[in-house]
Design an enzyme around this catalytic site. Structure first.
Site, PDB file in Angstrom:
ATOM      1  N   THR A 280       0.882  -1.170   0.000  1.00 37.84           N
ATOM      2  CA  THR A 280       0.000   0.000   0.000  1.00 37.84           C
ATOM      3  C   THR A 280       0.912   1.209   0.000  1.00 37.84           C
ATOM      4  OG1 THR A 280      -1.698  -1.090   1.328  1.00 37.84           O
ATOM      5  CG2 THR A 280      -1.612   1.291   1.526  1.00 37.84           C
TER       6      THR A 280
ATOM      7  N   ARG B 231     -13.769  -7.956  -0.709  1.00 43.69           N
ATOM      8  CA  ARG B 231     -13.035  -7.725   0.559  1.00 43.69           C
ATOM      9  C   ARG B 231     -12.522  -6.295   0.610  1.00 43.69           C
ATOM     10  NH1 ARG B 231      -7.522  -5.999   1.841  1.00 43.69           N
ATOM     11  NH2 ARG B 231      -6.912  -6.941   3.802  1.00 43.69           N
TER      12      ARG B 231
ATOM     13  N   GLY C 269     -10.160  -3.767   2.890  1.00 42.24           N
ATOM     14  CA  GLY C 269      -9.167  -3.808   3.965  1.00 42.24           C
ATOM     15  C   GLY C 269      -9.255  -2.583   4.855  1.00 42.24           C
ATOM     16  N   ASP C 270      -8.145  -2.271   5.477  1.00 44.09           N
ATOM     17  CA  ASP C 270      -8.089  -1.122   6.385  1.00 44.09           C
ATOM     18  C   ASP C 270      -7.893   0.197   5.652  1.00 44.09           C
ATOM     19  OD1 ASP C 270      -5.555  -2.025   5.569  1.00 44.09           O
ATOM     20  OD2 ASP C 270      -4.582  -0.986   7.236  1.00 44.09           O
TER      21      ASP C 270
ATOM     22  N   THR D 246       0.336   0.435   6.597  1.00 40.90           N
ATOM     23  CA  THR D 246       0.406  -0.576   5.538  1.00 40.90           C
ATOM     24  C   THR D 246       0.575  -1.939   6.212  1.00 40.90           C
ATOM     25  OG1 THR D 246       2.816  -0.482   5.309  1.00 40.90           O
ATOM     26  CG2 THR D 246       1.568   1.048   3.961  1.00 40.90           C
ATOM     27  N   GLY D 247       0.271  -2.992   5.478  1.00 46.39           N
ATOM     28  CA  GLY D 247       0.407  -4.335   6.040  1.00 46.39           C
ATOM     29  C   GLY D 247      -0.952  -4.979   6.246  1.00 46.39           C
TER      30      GLY D 247
ATOM     31  N   GLY E 296      -4.294  -5.679   6.799  1.00 46.07           N
ATOM     32  CA  GLY E 296      -5.395  -4.774   7.113  1.00 46.07           C
ATOM     33  C   GLY E 296      -6.364  -5.321   8.132  1.00 46.07           C
TER      34      GLY E 296
HETATM   35  N1  ASP Z   1      -3.335  -2.772   4.325  1.00 51.19           N
HETATM   36  C1  ASP Z   1      -3.663  -3.233   3.005  1.00 51.19           C
HETATM   37  C2  ASP Z   1      -4.847  -4.129   3.083  1.00 51.19           C
HETATM   38  O1  ASP Z   1      -4.935  -4.928   3.993  1.00 51.19           O
HETATM   39  C3  ASP Z   1      -2.583  -3.959   2.301  1.00 51.19           C
HETATM   40  C4  ASP Z   1      -1.179  -3.601   2.662  1.00 51.19           C
HETATM   41  O2  ASP Z   1      -0.889  -2.533   3.096  1.00 51.19           O
HETATM   42  O3  ASP Z   1      -0.287  -4.387   2.473  1.00 51.19           O
HETATM   43  O4  ASP Z   1      -5.639  -4.087   2.189  1.00 51.19           O
END
Ligand code: ASP
Length: 349
Positions: free
Chosen positions: A199, A227, A229-230, A250-251, A253
Site C-alpha cells: 500500500t 473484501r 481492507g483497512d 500498511t500491512g 489490514g
Molecule cells: N493494508 C492493506 C490491506 O490490507 C494492504 C497492505 O498494506 O499491504 O488491504
C-alpha cells in the site's frame, strides 16, 4: 514552523552537542529530535510521492493536494503491484482498489472501497469528501460516482499481474481455507508467487502547518471479491487530527481493522508520546490482540506484518513495524530520503 524559522529558533547550539559529527548530521539529528515543518512522510514505495508532495508544498500547496498528487504517481505506475494500475487482483482476477484521504483543517474525509477500473482511487476518495455528503462509497456505486465526475474506465490488470494471478491459481493449495498462505521470511512470496500486501500512505504538513493524509492500495492480493481492507477506513488505514498529527498504515489490514490503530496512535501523540513511540505502542497493541493460531506462529511471534507511519504537529516523525529491518520515505524540505523504521523482531530465516 517552517524550516528557516526552525533553524533560527532552535534551542540547541549547532556543533556543541555533537562535536564529532558533520554539520549535516548534526542538523539532521536536531530535525529528527525537535521536528521541522513543512514535512512529508510515506511508506517505502513512496519516495517519489514525498518528493512531489514537498515540491508542491514549497510552492504553497495545501497538504491534501500535495500528498494526493504524490501518491498518484505510484497509483499510475504499472510497475508497483500493490497500488492502483498494475496492482495484483482479487481471486477472480479483478483489480479492486481501496483508498481514503483526510483533510486536517476541515477534519473532513472521503473514501472508496473495492473500486474497479479507475487508476487513481485517491482522487475519487477526495471527490467523495468534497462533492458528496458521505465518507465512504464502495463497489458499483463508487464507480458510478467516479464516472459521473468524468473518470475514464481502464482495465487495471496488467499482463504482469495477470501472469502472477495465474501462477497463484495453478499453485493454489486444494485445502485453501481462505486464510493467508505461508509466506517467506520477507512476507513476500508463496511457492514463487508474488503473494503480497502493499500500500502507499503519505502524510504531509504544509507551510501553514496544516496536516493531511492519504492511503491507497490494491489491497491483499487474491482476496475474496468485495473484501475491503483497512486502507479506506478512517481510523484504521489513516487518521488525521490537525491539532495533533497523523498516522497511516500498511500491512495486514484485518488486524488494523480490529484495532483502529491509526486513531490510537494519534491519540497517544495527543497525550504527549512521540510519533515513533506511539507507532511502536500501536504495534504492541495489535500483537496483544492477535490470539488465533492463524495469527500467531508456534514460536509465539505474529504470522503477519503491519507497519505504522506517523508525524506530529511539530514535525517530528517515526515509523514502526512488527518485522524489520524496514525503511520509510521522508522529505524534511531539505532532503528526500529513506529513514530506518523501528521494529520489534528481525525477519526470521
Ligand atoms: N493494508 C492493506 C490491506 O490490507 C494492504 C497492505 O498494506 O499491504 O488491504
Amino acid at each position: 514552523m517552517i524550516r528557516r524559522s526552525f533553524l533560527k529558533t532552535s534551542a540547541f547550539g549547532i556543533g556543541s552537542t555533537f562535536v564529532f559529527k558533520s554539520h549535516s548530521a548534526i542538523l539532521e539529528n536536531e530535525i529528527i529530535q525537535n521536528g521541522s515543518t513543512p514535512l512529508v512522510i510515506s511508506s517505502y514505495n513512496g519516495i517519489r510521492a514525498t518528493e512531489k508532495a514537498m515540491e508542491m508544498i514549497n510552492k504553497g500547496a495545501d497538504a491534501l493536494d500535495a500528498v494526493i498528487a504524490g501518491v498518484n504517481i505510484v497509483e499510475e505506475d504499472p510497475e508497483d503491484m500493490t497500488v492502483g494500475f498494475g496492482g495484483l487482483p482479487n481471486e477472480d482476477g479483478v483489480v479492486e482498489l481501496d483508498s481514503c484521504c483526510m483533510h486536517g483543517p476541515t477534519h473532513n474525509a472521503g473514501a472508496v472501497g473495492a473500486l474497479q477500473n479507475i487508476k487513481t482511487p485517491s482522487k475519487v476518495a477526495r471527490l467523495v469528501m468534497e462533492r458528496s455528503d458521505h465518507v465512504l462509497l464502495v463497489g458499483k456505486g463508487a464507480l458510478r460516482f467516479a464516472k459521473a465526475h468524468g473518470f475514464k474506465e481502464t482495465n487495471l490488470l496488467t499482463e504482469r499481474a495477470r501472469e502472477q494471478w495465474l501462477k497463484w491459481k495453478e499453485t493454489r493449495d486444494p485445502d485453501d481455507n481462505w486464510f493467508p498462505p505461508e509466506i517467506d521470511n520477507k512476507g513476500k512470496a508463496y511457492k514463487g508467487v508474488n503473494y503480497t500486501y502493499g500500500t502507499i500512505t503519505c502524510l504531509g504538513i504544509d507551510l501553514k502547518g496544516n496536516i493531511s493524509g492519504v492511503t491507497t492500495t490494491s489491497g491483499l492480493s487474491y482476496k475474496i471479491a468485495g473484501r475491503i481492507g483497512d486502507s479506506p477506513i478512517i481510523g484504521a488505514g489513516l487518521y488525521v487530527d490537525n491539532e495533533v498529527g497523523a498516522c497511516g498504515s500498511t500491512g495486514r489490514g484485518e488486524e488494523n481493522l480490529k484495532n483502529l490503530t491509526s486513531f490510537l496512535i494519534v491519540e497517544l501523540m495527543r497525550n504527549g508520546m512521540s510519533p515513533k513511540d506511539a507507532c511502536m505502542e500501536g504495534i504492541k497493541r495489535v500483537i496483544s490482540h492477535a490470539k488465533t493460531k492463524e495469527l500467531i506462529k508456534e514460536n509465539g511471534r505474529p504470522a503477519f506484518n503491519i507497519r505504522y507511519y506517523a508525524l506530529n504537529k511539530q514535525g517530528q516523525f517515526g515509523s514502526a513495524s512488527i518485522y524489520g529491518p524496514a525503511e520509510f520515505s521522508v522529505n524534511d524540505g531539505n532532503e528526500n530520503k529513506f529513514h530506518p523504521s523501528d521494529y520489534l523482531y528481525e525477519w526470521e530465516d
